[in-house]
Scaffold this active site. Structure first.
Site, PDB file in Angstrom:
ATOM      1  N   ARG A   1      -7.873  35.067   8.977  1.00 31.15           N
ATOM      2  CA  ARG A   1      -9.000  35.371   9.848  1.00 31.15           C
ATOM      3  C   ARG A   1      -8.489  36.156  11.053  1.00 31.15           C
ATOM      4  O   ARG A   1      -7.603  35.679  11.763  1.00 31.15           O
ATOM      5  CB  ARG A   1      -9.667  34.073  10.302  1.00 31.15           C
TER       6      ARG A   1
ATOM      7  N   GLU B   1     -17.292  31.380  18.713  1.00 33.36           N
ATOM      8  CA  GLU B   1     -17.554  30.329  19.705  1.00 33.36           C
ATOM      9  C   GLU B   1     -18.508  30.743  20.814  1.00 33.36           C
ATOM     10  O   GLU B   1     -18.162  30.681  22.003  1.00 33.36           O
ATOM     11  CB  GLU B   1     -16.239  29.884  20.358  1.00 33.36           C
TER      12      GLU B   1
ATOM     13  N   ASN C   1     -15.007  25.549  14.566  1.00 31.95           N
ATOM     14  CA  ASN C   1     -13.702  25.453  15.229  1.00 31.95           C
ATOM     15  C   ASN C   1     -13.621  24.058  15.820  1.00 31.95           C
ATOM     16  O   ASN C   1     -14.563  23.613  16.485  1.00 31.95           O
ATOM     17  CB  ASN C   1     -13.579  26.468  16.369  1.00 31.95           C
TER      18      ASN C   1
HETATM   19  C1  GBH Z   1     -10.195  28.525  20.831  1.00 28.41           C
HETATM   20  O1  GBH Z   1     -11.213  27.896  21.548  1.00 28.41           O
HETATM   21  C2  GBH Z   1     -10.367  30.034  20.879  1.00 28.41           C
HETATM   22  O2  GBH Z   1     -11.313  30.471  19.935  1.00 28.41           O
HETATM   23  C3  GBH Z   1      -9.067  30.761  20.642  1.00 28.41           C
HETATM   24  O3  GBH Z   1      -9.207  32.123  20.934  1.00 28.41           O
HETATM   25  C4  GBH Z   1      -7.984  30.116  21.468  1.00 28.41           C
HETATM   26  O4  GBH Z   1      -6.792  30.815  21.402  1.00 28.41           O
HETATM   27  C5  GBH Z   1      -7.837  28.681  21.011  1.00 28.41           C
HETATM   28  O5  GBH Z   1      -9.011  28.038  21.350  1.00 28.41           O
HETATM   29  C6  GBH Z   1      -6.684  27.908  21.615  1.00 28.41           C
HETATM   30  O6  GBH Z   1      -6.712  27.850  23.013  1.00 28.41           O
HETATM   31  O7  GBH Z   1     -10.618  22.868  30.130  1.00 28.41           O
HETATM   32  O8  GBH Z   1     -11.274  20.696  29.289  1.00 28.41           O
HETATM   33  O9  GBH Z   1     -12.950  22.253  30.054  1.00 28.41           O
HETATM   34  C7  GBH Z   1     -11.016  26.521  21.710  1.00 28.41           C
HETATM   35  C8  GBH Z   1     -12.170  25.843  22.355  1.00 28.41           C
HETATM   36  C9  GBH Z   1     -11.007  25.845  24.495  1.00 28.41           C
HETATM   37  C10 GBH Z   1     -13.040  24.620  24.167  1.00 28.41           C
HETATM   38  C11 GBH Z   1     -10.769  25.110  25.784  1.00 28.41           C
HETATM   39  C12 GBH Z   1     -12.787  23.894  25.470  1.00 28.41           C
HETATM   40  C13 GBH Z   1     -11.767  24.134  27.712  1.00 28.41           C
HETATM   41  C14 GBH Z   1     -11.786  22.682  27.797  1.00 28.41           C
HETATM   42  N1  GBH Z   1     -11.840  25.117  23.566  1.00 28.41           N
HETATM   43  N2  GBH Z   1     -11.982  24.682  26.370  1.00 28.41           N
HETATM   44  S1  GBH Z   1     -11.649  22.086  29.428  1.00 28.41           S
END
Ligand code: GBH
Length: 526
Positions: free
Chosen positions: A96, A186, A326
């Site tokens: 992907r 996302e 995801n």
């Molecule tokens: C993925 O999203 C992305 O699609 C990808 O591009 C990325 O590299 C991968 O994560 C790894 O980081 O700080 O506690 O509020 C992941 C989804 C990312 C959702 C972090 C919650 C913040 C949580 N998550 N996000 S917080």
């Protein structure tokens, strides 16, 4: 006789034995994922236009934890053949990746199409196909053209048709070679972070407004692209197209408080998923109601959550051939009481937090909760009538080096939980994808977090790739078609060393920190 009867006692144990559930069904595929801005580099190669991420990192590098950017990243723009070789060696069945909007349309609009940009993706797809690896193409993973950010990015509805124009070029030029499409990565997490917050491009920082507007337009854009694929391309190209939504699992703090878990699911996952996958084709009822109430309490004559007209409800409902998921982590949840009629500090009225007993990893938001994957698969099965699920991201960051035992343990635990949900509870999962193939530019975390199955040396001009231990384990799983523990592989000669805890990583610096403190205290350093 007694002895024989006694043996019967072990029967339930044998029947309940999880091991019989650990086979992958035929046709199930395991792959890895990535995203254009995080790996490609070549940010101004040929006639590529500037994206919001290009300008964000160049203008606000203090918002990136190591001050870095994706100008070169893994240099996959030049090294894609090596990447594909690595995938082939692991035995991955699909890859992907995402397309860079401004690499294909330098101005962002179809007045000019970059032949070099298209050629890069054609070459990559050909290379994958020649090695028997199925391309899964994400059309948009957050890097839209910079000039659009000055018009409000996804808070501006003009983006909807511009996205459709971009997607049309993509289907026309690449569609004959691609069978699996994802429109948007996302949308809910993206809108929350980049419009509700400021740490990721375009960094709108408009909580309670920007996030809701952004998702509203993204869902419209997604549905329109689904529509033009159906009307103009599907008959000929015969692909599948959908969206990918990040969903966590929620454990109620008080065991029977399923209501809080449900509300948390609706505000996290249902916000984007309900309009597409439920029969009402709209935001979850509890969301509409709570945001409206909150808006009223704030003195607003309208709800901060925008409304869909019947036209859009019809277009959005059912606009995905699969549920792209995801999943990384879970949360504990509990209700927050409303005080004397004032609005909730969060629209959901549910507070989420981590259970301190859940193990961590170098990424602070990511606690390791394997049973949460099975949990969220059951949530999705129940909420949306068991759609086919493609897991398009799941993974963990590891500690420095290539002996990534914590990744092997994570993948084993999560995949086991997934297989139990499939083979025991009937969840309809078709695809599993590890985030990520390579260490990469982790947005506001720069290169500090290492999600790769393969280590990348970002200090070396060649961006040298070194497969980690997990790749060797994973290739045995894929070859056997069955989940096996590290202990049951040829790789296991001795127990893995204990993995460092985050604090322990600073141990080598203690003498330094200590001497500095002493020097400060004694006044030698000010
Ligand atoms: C993925 O999203 C992305 O699609 C990808 O591009 C990325 O590299 C991968 O994560 C790894 O980081 O700080 O506690 O509020 C992941 C989804 C990312 C959702 C972090 C919650 C913040 C949580 N998550 N996000 S917080």
């Amino acid at each position: 006789m007694w002895k024989v009867l006694n043996l019967l006692w072990i029967l339930p144990g044998v029947l309940a034995n999880d091991d019989i559930h650990l086979k992958f069904p035929t046709g199930f595929t395991i792959g890895a994922s990535s995203a254009a801005y995080q790996i490609e580099g070549g940010w101004n190669a040929s006639d590529k236009g500037v994206s919001v991420w290009d300008s964000f990192v160049h203008e606000k590098n203090w918002l990136i934890s190591d001050g870095s950017n994706g100008d070169i990243a893994c240099d996959s723009y030049h090294k894609y053949k090596e990447d594909v070789d690595i995938m082939k060696n692991i035995g991955l069945k699909h890859y992907r990746f995402s397309l860079s909007w401004t690499r294909i349309l330098p101005t962002g609009l179809p007045d000019k199409i970059s032949q070099d940009g298209l050629q890069y993706y054609k070459d990559l797809i050909k290379e994958l196909r020649s090695k028997g690896i199925e391309p899964f193409v994400t059309i948009y993973h957050w890097d839209h053209p910079e000039f659009m950010s000055r018009l409000g990015s996804w808070t501006n509805e003009v983006m909807v048709e511009w996205f459709v124009e971009y997607a049309r070029v993509v289907f026309r030029e690449l569609g004959s070679m691609v069978k699996f499409w994802t429109t948007v990565n996302e949308p809910n997490n993206y809108c929350e972070q980049s419009y509700g917050g400021k740490k990721q491009a375009p960094g709108m920082d408009l909580p309670f407004f920007g996030n809701y507007l952004c998702l509203h337009n993204l869902l419209k854009a997604h549905a329109r692209v689904y529509q033009i694929y159906n009307e103009e391309f599907r008959a000929k190209q015969k692909g599948k197209i959908g969206i990918v939504i990040p969903c966590r699992h929620n454990f109620p703090k008080v065991e029977n408080d399923t209501e809080s878990a449900r509300i948390a699911f609706e505000f996290d996952c249902g916000w984007a998923a309900n309009p597409i996958f439920s029969k009402d084709g709209d935001y979850p009822a509890v969301m509409k109601q709570r945001i409206k109430e909150n808006s009223q309490l704030e003195g607003l004559p309208f709800s901060r959550l925008p409304e869909f007209s019947p036209y859009w409800i019809n277009l959005i409902r059912g606009s995905s051939d699969y549920f792209g998921l995801n999943h990384y982590t879970s949360k504990m949840v509990e209700p927050v009481p409303r005080n004397n009629g004032t609005p909730w500090y969060q629209d959901s009225g549910v507070r989420s937090f981590v259970n301190e007993s859940w193990p961590g990893c170098p990424t602070d938001w990511l606690r390791v909760v394997p049973e949460g994957l099975g949990g969220v698969l059951r949530d999705i099965k129940e909420a949306y009538k068991n759609p086919p699920v493609y897991i398009l991201e799941n993974g963990v960051s590891s500690y420095p080096g290539i002996a990534d035992y914590n990744r092997i343990e994570f993948l084993y635990g999560y995949m086991k939980s997934m297989l139990l949900a499939m083979n025991r509870d009937g969840c309809n999962v078709k695809v599993y994808t590890v985030w990520s193939l390579l260490d990469n530019f982790e947005w506001d975390r720069g290169y500090t977090e290492r999600f790769g199955l393969v280590e990348v040396d970002f200090n070396h001009p060649n961006r040298t790739r070194t497969p980690r231990l997990a790749t060797k384990w994973l290739s045995q799983i894929i070859a056997k078609g069955k989940l096996i523990k590290l202990q049951d592989t040829y790789l296991y000669t001795q127990p893995p060393p204990p993995q460092p805890q985050a604090a322990a990583m600073f141990m080598p610096f203690f003498p330094l920190i200590f001497s500095f403190v002493i020097l400060r205290l004694t006044g030698f350093v000010s």
